[in-house]
Design an enzyme around this catalytic site. Structure first.
Site, PDB file in Angstrom:
ATOM      1  N   CYS A 115       0.815  -1.227   0.000  1.00 37.55           N
ATOM      2  CA  CYS A 115       0.000   0.000   0.000  1.00 37.55           C
ATOM      3  C   CYS A 115       0.848   1.277   0.000  1.00 37.55           C
ATOM      4  O   CYS A 115       0.352   2.353  -0.325  1.00 37.55           O
ATOM      5  CB  CYS A 115      -0.949   0.005   1.186  1.00 37.55           C
ATOM      6  N   HIS A 252      -3.098   7.640   1.795  1.00 34.83           N
ATOM      7  CA  HIS A 252      -3.510   6.309   1.344  1.00 34.83           C
ATOM      8  C   HIS A 252      -4.910   6.049   1.899  1.00 34.83           C
ATOM      9  O   HIS A 252      -5.179   6.328   3.073  1.00 34.83           O
ATOM     10  CB  HIS A 252      -2.514   5.265   1.857  1.00 34.83           C
ATOM     11  N   ASN A 282      -9.947   0.164  -0.224  1.00 31.70           N
ATOM     12  CA  ASN A 282      -8.485   0.276  -0.200  1.00 31.70           C
ATOM     13  C   ASN A 282      -7.929  -0.330  -1.492  1.00 31.70           C
ATOM     14  O   ASN A 282      -7.955  -1.544  -1.675  1.00 31.70           O
ATOM     15  CB  ASN A 282      -7.958  -0.474   1.033  1.00 31.70           C
TER      16      ASN A 282
END
Ligand code: COA
Length: 325
Positions: A115, A252, A282
């Site tokens: 990520c 993020h 996500n």
């Protein structure tokens, strides 16, 4: 003093057509729309069609970025693609995108920091530009996390989505003390002792399978908040700036509670924080460039605005970039 700065000149994104609301999960696992929204802020996410690969998503985002920057693929010197879900074990997904784009010079490679991948890729692109090795770089984050989710694990399968985002950077010479646009500072970190908090239980050398995501959610949450605050402070300090100077935080997009808790600790108003997690989930390395491109479409950023981007993911790996738009 003559200084080379990496300046953003275009961005783009692509989200697969199939949008999946929380209610779809209510039919297959023991969960509710209310639980997912209250714990994560996520209402829906996009999942790729079985015929789509990560490079297909990346290609669409890259083409949009080229058109936004009004340049041709042949003008790019490098293409860096962050992904944890590559098309093939090798070659890199980046070289597939390079070929499909018609980029006929330079080099392309993948970066894997899950990520945090886009932040790591952006930092590498910045270093290549500042060293004078390249002039124009395409930086992409692209993921199909739906291929590595365990659909029976309610604590992970509801969190992720698929998508791709791209940002093009160009070398600009800055002769003045005041830097008006471009990347000002970067901060990268990792600590492999946290491997077991967030990982995929397979791999080429271990199981010869791609495996599925496993996570200790509560532990990841705690590390995420503290490490995102510290990396954000590091990159601001390196640029001689403070939170008061920040126009936009582009974090993020893992969980709205992580995002708001972090902003709260830093004393940053939520009006200055870009949030796309509710509709995208996500999307791992793709989340920040998708958020940049969506914000640009909505004309949210003004030239010269200070953007603070920050991310954390498996590794753990985390980092941030301060950039003037
Ligand atoms: N629906 C309903 N209940 C669920 C659920 C779901 N989708 N997922 C987990 N639960 C249950 C658990 O089984 C547990 O039940 P129990 O008390 O009977 O054992 C209960 O909810 C609490 O679980 P817990 O994991 O402590 O919940 P939480 O409040 O920490 O929320 C996350 C779980 C995953 C949403 C949260 O930990 C989180 O967001 N962590 C960070 C994850 C992340 O962003 N990772 C990516 C970083 S890049």
């Amino acid at each position: 003093m003559r200084k080379i700065v990496a300046v953003p000149i275009g961005c783009g994104h692509y989200l697969p057509k199939r949008q999946v609301n929380n209610s779809e999960f209510e039919r297959t696992i023991d969960t509710t729309n209310e639980w997912i929204i209250s714990r994560t802020g996520i209402e829906s996410r996009h999942f790729a069609d079985p015929s789509e690969n990560t490079s297909d998503l990346a290609l669409k985002a890259a083409r949009m970025a080229l058109s936004d920057a009004k340049i041709a693929a042949s003008e790019l010197d490098a293409l860096i693609l962050a992904t944890a879900t590559p098309d093939q074990t090798f070659p890199s997904t980046a070289t597939r995108v390079q070929h499909s784009l018609g980029m006929n010079k330079g080099f392309a490679f993948d970066i894997q920091a899950v990520c945090a991948g886009f932040i790591f890729a952006l930092s590498n692109a910045n270093a290549l530009i500042k060293s004078g090795q390249v002039k124009k770089v395409m930086v992409i984050g692209a993921e199909i996390f739906s291929r590595i989710l365990d659909w029976s694990d309610r604590s992970t399968c509801i969190l992720f989505g698929d998508g791709a985002g791209a940002l093009i950077l160009e070398a600009a010479e800055n002769n003045t003390k005041e830097i008006r646009r471009g990347i000002l500072s970067t901060d990268l970190n990792s600590d492999g002792k946290y491997n077991d908090l967030l990982f995929v239980n397979g791999g080429v050398a271990t199981t010869q399978t791609s495996g599925f995501v496993e996570m200790q959610g509560r532990e990841v949450f705690k590390h995420a908040v503290s490490k995102l605050v510290s990396t954000a402070e590091n990159s601001l300090k390196a640029a001689n700036l403070s939170t008061k100077d920040v126009n936009w935080v582009v974090p993020h997009q893992a969980n709205s509670r992580i995002i708001s808790r972090t902003a709260n600790i830093m004393g940053i108003d939520m009006n200055k924080v870009v949030m796309t997690v509710s509709n995208h989930g996500n999307t791992s390395a793709a989340s920040i460039p998708i958020a940049l491109s969506c914000s640009k479409q909505q004309n949210r950023f003004k030239s010269g605005d200070l953007l603070l981007m920050k991310a954390i993911g498996g590794g753990l790996a985390w980092g941030s970039v301060a950039m003037r738009w």
